[in-house]
Design an enzyme around this catalytic site. Structure first.
Site, mmCIF file in Angstrom:
data_model
loop_
_atom_site.group_PDB
_atom_site.id
_atom_site.type_symbol
_atom_site.label_atom_id
_atom_site.label_comp_id
_atom_site.label_asym_id
_atom_site.label_seq_id
_atom_site.Cartn_x
_atom_site.Cartn_y
_atom_site.Cartn_z
ATOM 1 N N HIS A 17 38.955 48.239 26.236
ATOM 2 C CA HIS A 17 39.339 49.144 27.319
ATOM 3 C C HIS A 17 39.897 48.372 28.516
ATOM 4 O O HIS A 17 40.943 48.729 29.082
ATOM 5 C CB HIS A 17 38.108 49.965 27.725
ATOM 6 N N GLU A 42 43.244 47.072 27.689
ATOM 7 C CA GLU A 42 44.234 48.159 27.786
ATOM 8 C C GLU A 42 44.764 48.271 29.217
ATOM 9 O O GLU A 42 45.959 48.463 29.441
ATOM 10 C CB GLU A 42 43.595 49.473 27.338
ATOM 11 N N HIS A 43 43.874 48.138 30.191
ATOM 12 C CA HIS A 43 44.287 48.203 31.598
ATOM 13 C C HIS A 43 45.075 46.968 32.021
ATOM 14 O O HIS A 43 46.123 47.077 32.668
ATOM 15 C CB HIS A 43 43.060 48.346 32.499
ATOM 16 N N GLU A 101 40.680 45.212 37.533
ATOM 17 C CA GLU A 101 40.575 46.300 36.565
ATOM 18 C C GLU A 101 39.236 46.312 35.839
ATOM 19 O O GLU A 101 38.727 47.377 35.500
ATOM 20 C CB GLU A 101 41.716 46.199 35.545
ATOM 21 N N GLU A 124 35.056 53.692 36.276
ATOM 22 C CA GLU A 124 35.449 54.750 35.344
ATOM 23 C C GLU A 124 34.312 55.057 34.373
ATOM 24 O O GLU A 124 33.967 56.214 34.136
ATOM 25 C CB GLU A 124 36.698 54.338 34.558
#
Length: 982
Positions: A84, A87-88, A160, A185
Site C-alpha cells: 500500500h 502504491e503511494h 506517505e 488512512e
C-alpha cells in the site's frame, strides 16, 4: 435500427479478428488467442511480450471511454502495509517526471474521468479512463514511468508511509508523534467496525494474505529499505499484467510498452500460492472490537461461519457457488435471511457474508452482526443447511436469477471497461483465465442445461462436497467498551518504545528532517516536464441529449439495448407536515421491504426479479436551479425489457397503495434494526460528507431538510426508533402511525411527472398509455397539508465549531459557506476557486504536511454550498485553522497564473464531461430542472473565469462570519477551550 447496430458490432469484431491474427507479432507482443464475445459486443485479445513474459489483455470494443491499467502480483510479506505504501510512493516522482507527486499534479492536467491506484489482497494496480487519445497517451506514459522507474525518495516514504515528527515542526521542544498519510488512512479504516471485523477475520482465516493495506500497529516497523526491496522484487514486467479497453489503436500502447520494457529480461515467477488455513477439525477464534453506539449494549456481537469451496480457477464451479450464495442469502425469500435476520436473532448479515472468490481459494461465509450470543446462530445455520438439502429451490427463484443476469448484461454502463477490469484482475493474478470470465452466454447456457437435467442436485452436490460434515471456521468479535482506549494506549506505548531508543543526536535528526520535509513541501516546482492537455481540448459547446415533453412526461429515445427505463416523481413541497419529514426515508425503504395485506414481500420481490431489472422508491431534496428553494421529491424508478414495462407500473401501484404497515410491523422492526446496524460504519467511511452536510444545514433550507433525511439527524432518529422496538404501544405510536399517515399524504396523482428512456417511439407511446393507467389507479389528491418546504427551519448557528462524537481513531472536518444558485454567474467562479484551492494549497497543507488521508475544497453547483473538508485527519483543529487561513493565502500569498487557472478548468471538466450511460441521458433536467440552455451558459461561465474573478469571489464569499465548522470523530480534550483559538 437494431439491424444496423448488430451489423456494426459484427463488423467491429471481424475487424479485430483481421487486425490481430493469432500468431501475429506486434512490437514484441505475440497474439496468443482471440475471443469474440458478441453478447457483450467485444473481442478479447490475449498477448504475450516475448522478451519479458508480460501479459497484456486488450478488450476491443466500440466505446470511446478507453481504459488502461498496469498491475502487479504483490503478495504482502507481512502486515506493515508495504504494498500500500509503495502504491503511494511510486506516484511521488519518477525518472522521466522528477517532480513531487506527478499523480496528483496530473489530476488537473488531464480530462480523465477516472484516475486511481489501488491495493488489493495480493495485487496492486494503476488504472485510468479517458475519452481523449492525447490524454490517454500522456497518462499511460506517466503511469508506466511511475511504476517501473520511480524515484522512491526517502522523504516520500516518510510523508506517505510513516515518520516520527514533532507536533510543531518548527519547535524542537514540542512532542514527537507518528505521522504519515497511509498510517492515518489505515487508522481511519480501523475505525470502521465492519472493516475491522473483516480484516481480523481475514488475518485469522487467511493469515498467508497478511494485511496488504497495513495494520497501524505494525506499520511503524516498516523500514525504507523494505520498500525499495519490495519494489525491486515485484514491479518488474515479468510480473506485470497490463490491460487496455476501448476503441483507441492498440498498436500505440504495445509500442510504448515494448519501449519501456527494453533492458528487462524474463524472470521466473517465485510467487507462492496463498491459501487459507488448512483445517482437519473445526476452528474457533474470538476477539474484541468496537462498541457500536447505534446498537443496544446487549447486541454487540458479530460472528460468522466459513467453509472453503474449491478454487476460482474452476470458473463454472465458482459461478455455481455464486448462484447458490444468491439463493441462500439474497432477498426476503432466502432461507438464511428468514431464519437469521427476519427472525430477530440478529440485526443484519456481517460484512464477510457471501461467496468470496477474489483470491486463490473460494469460500462461503454465513455471518451476522447485532446478536447477543453465538450458539443459537450456529445452531440455526446448521439447521438451514439441512433444510436446504431436504427442500428443493423453487423454479421461479432460479428463473429470477437468470433474468437478472440477462438484464445486467444488457444494462449498459458508462464505466463498462473499468468494471470489466475489476472483474478479471483478481482472478487473473491468481491463475484464473480471464477469457473464462468473459464467456457469459456460454456459462449461462451450460447452467441452464445442467439445471434442466440435474435440478437441485446441482447445488446439493456442492453443499455435500464443501459444507456437510466438513471442518468450519468460526469467527466471533465482541464489542468492548475499552476497545478505543486500548488502541490509543497501544499507540502511545509503541511510540514510547520508539522514543526510548532515541539519543539527542537522533532527536536532532528528527527535528531537522521534519523541517527539511516541510521545506520540500513548500518548494515551488518546475512542472514543465509533465504533459498537459490544453484548454482547447474542452469543447465550448455542451453535448446535449434531446428530450421531448408531452403530458408531464419527458421522453428520451436512445440506444438502450432493448430496455426501457421509467422514472416518476411527485413534488411534496406542500404535501408533508413538518414533523413527518424525518420519517420520509424510512417510509420509502419500507415500501420495498414490508409487503401488502395479501402478499409477503418475499413473493413480491421474486416477481419483481422475474419481470423487471428492479423497482425502487426514495425521497430526495434538491434546490431549484434558479431560486435555490427546496424541491422535496418522492421518486419511483423501474426498468425492464421493452416487452415487460407494464410490470413496472403494477409493482409501483402495489408498493405505493397496498403496503400494510400494521400487518408487517415485525418486518418493519427488522428493517429498522438493519438500518441501525450500518449507521456507524457509514459515518466511518464518509465522515467528511456527514460533517459537511451538518454544517451546510445551518446555511440553507434545502441542506437542513437533507440533514433530516440523510445526515446525523437521520442516524439519531433510527437509533431512537431502534430502542422502542420491544414496546408495542410505543412502537405503534412513534413509528407505525407516522408511516401510515405519510402514506395518506404521499399517494396522489397530482404533481406527478415522469421520464421515459427507451429505443423507439413505438415503445415510448406504449409506456405513455401505461402511465395514464397507473395515474388513474392512484387517488387524485392526497390528504391536504398547510406546511410548505420553504418554511423549514435551518439549524441554529452555534457560533463555534461543533464536535459530533463517534468512537473513531481519526477525525473528519468541514467548514461551510453559503454560495449561490446554479444559474448565478458567481457559481462557476466559486467552482474553479474550490479546485484551485484543493490542488494548489490544501492538498499540501492538509495531506502532505498534516498527514490526513484527504482534504480540499468543494463547491456544489446544484445546492450552492462552498466547503472545506478533511478526511481521516489526525489534526482536526489544525485543519480548521488552515481553512481559516485561506482568504489571506489567496489575497496575499498566492501567485497563481493562467496555467494554474487552466489546470483547474481541466479538472472541473473531467466531471462535467464524464461519459454518461444511455439510461442517464437528460436526467439532469428531470431531477434538477436544469435545462440545456442553463448547462451551456454555465459551461461558458466556467471557461471564461479569470484570475480577477477568483479573487473577487474569495473576498466576497469566504467570510468568517458566514461560515459553519463541524468535526466528526472522537472526543477532543478541552474542546470548548481549544476552539476559541480556531
Amino acid at each position: 435500427m437494431f439491424q444496423i447496430r448488430n451489423y456494426a458490432t459484427k463488423y467491429a469484431q471481424s475487424r479485430a479478428l483481421r487486425k490481430y491474427p493469432v500468431g501475429g507479432v506486434f512490437h514484441g507482443y505475440e497474439v496468443k488467442r482471440l475471443l469474440p464475445v458478441p453478447e457483450l459486443k467485444l473481442t478479447a485479445v490475449d498477448l504475450l511480450h516475448n522478451q519479458t513474459g508480460s501479459q497484456h489483455l486488450h478488450i476491443d470494443r466500440d466505446d470511446n471511454n478507453n481504459v488502461f491499467s498496469i498491475g502487479f502480483k504483490t503478495n504482502p510479506p507481512d502486515s506493515t502495509g508495504v504494498p500500500h505504501i509503495l502504491e503511494h510512493t511510486t506516484l511521488c516522482g519518477s525518472h522521466k517526471y522528477p517532480v513531487r507527486d506527478p499523480f496528483f499534479k496530473m489530476l488537473n492536467r488531464s480530462l480523465a474521468n477516472f484516475m486511481n491506484a489501488m491495493t488489493g489482497h495480493d495485487y496492486t494496480f494503476y488504472p485510468f479512463a479517458t475519452t481523449n487519445e492525447t490524454d490517454f497517451a500522456n497518462l499511460r506514459d506517466v503511469y508506466l514511468d511511475a511504476t517501473l522507474n520511480p524515484l522512491l525518495n526517502q522523504q516520500d516514504f516518510l510523508q506517505e508511509g510513516w515518520r516520527l515528527e514533532h507536533t510543531k515542526v518548527d519547535d524542537p521542544n514540542s512532542d514527537i508523534g507518528f505521522k504519515g498519510v497511509v498510517y492515518n488512512e489505515m487508522k481511519g479504516q480501523v475505525s470502521n467496525a465492519n472493516y475491522y471485523f473483516w480484516i481480523k477475520f481475514q488475518e485469522s482465516y487467511y493469515p498467508s494474505l497478511n494485511n496488504s493495506g497495513g495494520d497501524p500497529t505494525k506499520m511503524t516497523d516498516l523500514q525504507y529499505e523494505d520498500l525499495i526491496s519490495f519494489h525491486r522484487n515485484n514491479y518488474h514486467p515479468s510480473n506485470a499484467k497490463t490491460f487496455t479497453y476501448g476503441n483507441f489503436d492498440l498498436n500505440n500502447t504495445l509500442q510504448r510498452l515494448n519501449k519501456e520494457y527494453q533492458g528487462y529480461g524474463r524472470r521466473g515467477s517465485k510467487k507462492r500460492e496463498l491459501l487459507p488455513i488448512q483445517m482437519k477439525e473445526d476452528v474457533s477464534v474470538e476477539t474484541e472490537g468496537q462498541v457500536d453506539p447505534m446498537l443496544p449494549p446487549d447486541k454487540q456481537i458479530k460472528t460468522s461461519v466459513t467453509w472453503i469451496c474449491g478454487k476460482p480457477e474452476d470458473t463454472y464451479q465458482t459461478f455455481l457457488l455464486k448462484i447458490l450464495g444468491n439463493l441462500l442469502l439474497d432477498g426476503h425469500s432466502s432461507p438464511f435471511y428468514q431464519k437469521l435476520i427476519e427472525s430477530g436473532l440478529a440485526y443484519d448479515f456481517s460484512v464477510n457474508t457471501g461467496v468470496e472468490s477474489q483470491t486463490a481459494a473460494n469460500f462461503i461465509t454465513i455471518g451476522v452482526q447485532g446478536c447477543d450470543e453465538v450458539d443459537s446462530i450456529y445452531e440455526v445455520i446448521n439447521k438451514v443447511w439441512e433444510e436446504v438439502l431436504q427442500n428443493p429451490f423453487e423454479e421461479s427463484r432460479i428463473q429470477a436469477i437468470i433474468q437478472q443476469l440477462e438484464l445486467s448484461k444488457k444494462d449498459q454502463r458508462a464505466d463498462f471497461g473499468l468494471q470489466l477490469l475489476y472483474s478479471v484482475l483478481p482472478g487473473w493474478v491468481n491463475k484464473t483465465d480471464p477469457f473464462d470470465s468473459l464467456l457469459f452466454d456460454e456459462t449461462l447456457e451450460r447452467f441452464q442445461e445442467d439445471w434442466a437435467t440435474k435440478g437441485d442436485n446441482l447445488f446439493k452436490d456442492l453443499i455435500k462436497e464443501f459444507v456437510i460434515s466438513k471442518p468450519v471456521f468460526k469467527f466471533t468479535m465482541k464489542g468492548s467498551e475499552t476497545f478505543s482506549q486500548k488502541l490509543d494506549a497501544e499507540e502511545q506505548e509503541r511510540l514510547e518504545r520508539k522514543l526510548k531508543l532515541l539519543d539527542e543526536e537522533d532527536k536532532k535528526v528528527i527535528f531537522e528532517r521534519g523541517k527539511q520535509l516541510q521545506e520540500l513541501q513548500d518548494l515551488k516546482e518546475d512542472l514543465s516536464c509533465l504533459p498537459s492537455l490544453q484548454i482547447s481540448a474542452i469543447p465550448r459547446v455542451s453535448k446535449t441529449y434531446p428530450l421531448l415533453e408531452k403530458d408531464n412526461v419527458l421522453n428520451r429515445i436512445t440506444d438502450t439495448n432493448g430496455i426501457t427505463y421509467v422514472r416518476g416523481k411527485r413534488l411534496l413541497n406542500h404535501h408533508i407536515p413538518r414533523e413527518l419529514y424525518p420519517f420520509l426515508p424510512l417510509y420509502a425503504d419500507s415500501l420495498t421491504n414490508l409487503g401488502t395485506s395479501t402478499e409477503e414481500f418475499s413473493t413480491i420481490e421474486e416477481q419483481i426479479k422475474l419481470h423487471t431489472g428492479g423497482v425502487s422508491t426514495r425521497v430526495s431534496v434538491n434546490p431549484d436551479a434558479q431560486t435555490g428553494k427546496p424541491m422535496l421529491l418522492f421518486q419511483v424508478d423501474g426498468w425492464a425489457l421493452n416487452s415487460k414495462t407494464d410490470h413496472i407500473f403494477k409493482f409501483w401501484k402495489k408498493l405505493l397503495c397496498e403496503t400494510d404497515f400494521h400487518k408487517h410491523k415485525e418486518k418493519l422492526k427488522v428493517l429498522i434494526r438493519s438500518l441501525a446496524s450500518s449507521n456507524t460504519a457509514s459515518v466511518a467511511e464518509t465522515g467528511h460528507a456527514f460533517a459537511r452536510n451538518f454544517g451546510a444545514a445551518h446555511l440553507s433550507v434545502t441542506k437542513a431538510i437533507n440533514e433530516s433525511l440523510n445526515g446525523i439527524e437521520q442516524l439519531q432518529l433510527i437509533n431512537k426508533l431502534s430502542q422502542c422496538l420491544d414496546d408495542e404501544a410505543l412502537f405503534e405510536k412513534e413509528v407505525v402511525s407516522k408511516l401510515v399517515e405519510l402514506q395518506s399524504y404521499i399517494n396522489g396523482s397530482s404533481d406527478m411527472k415522469f421520464m421515459i428512456t427507451s429505443d423507439s417511439q413505438v415503445q415510448i407511446d406504449a409506456v405513455h398509455q401505461q402511465i395514464t393507467g397507473f395515474l388513474s389507479s392512484l387517488p387524485k389528491d392526497s390528504k391536504p397539508c398547510d406546511f410548505y418546504s420553504e418554511n423549514y427551519s435551518m439549524l441554529e448557528n452555534p457560533g463555534k465549531p461543533t464536535l459530533l462524537q463517534f468512537p473513531f481513531q481519526v477525525h473528519y472536518t468541514a467548514k461551510c459557506y453559503p454560495g449561490v444558485s446554479y444559474t448565478h454567474p458567481d457559481g462557476a467562479k466559486l467552482q474553479i476557486l474550490s479546485n484551485m484551492l484543493t490542488h494548489k494549497y490544501l492538498h499540501r497543507e492538509i495531506r502532505e504536511k498534516g498527514g490526513a488521508y484527504g482534504g480540499g475544497a468543494t463547491y456544489s453547483a446544484l445546492d450552492g454550498t462552498f466547503s472545506f473538508y478533511s478526511y481521516r485527519d489526525p489534526h482536526a483543529l489544525n485543519s480548521l485553522s488552515t481553512f481559516d487561513s485561506v482568504p489571506e493565502f489567496i489575497l496575499n500569498k498566492s501567485s497563481w497564473g493562467e496555467p494554474d487557472l487552466n489546470e483547474a478548468k481541466l479538472s472541473v471538466f473531467q466531471q462535467v464531461d464524464s461519459p454518461m450511460s444511455a439510461k442517464n441521458e437528460g436526467t439532469i433536467l428531470f431531477h434538477y430542472d436544469v435545462t440545456d440552455e442553463m448547462k451551456q451558459r454555465r459551461r461558458e461561465q466556467l471557461l471564461d473565469v479569470n484570475l480577477n474573478d477568483i479573487h473577487q469571489v474569495a473576498e466576497e464569499y469566504l467570510k468568517q462570519d458566514k461560515s459553519i465548522a463541524s468535526i466528526v470523530g472522537p472526543e477532543i480534550p478541552n474542546f470548548d477551550a481549544l476552539v476559541q483559538t480556531v
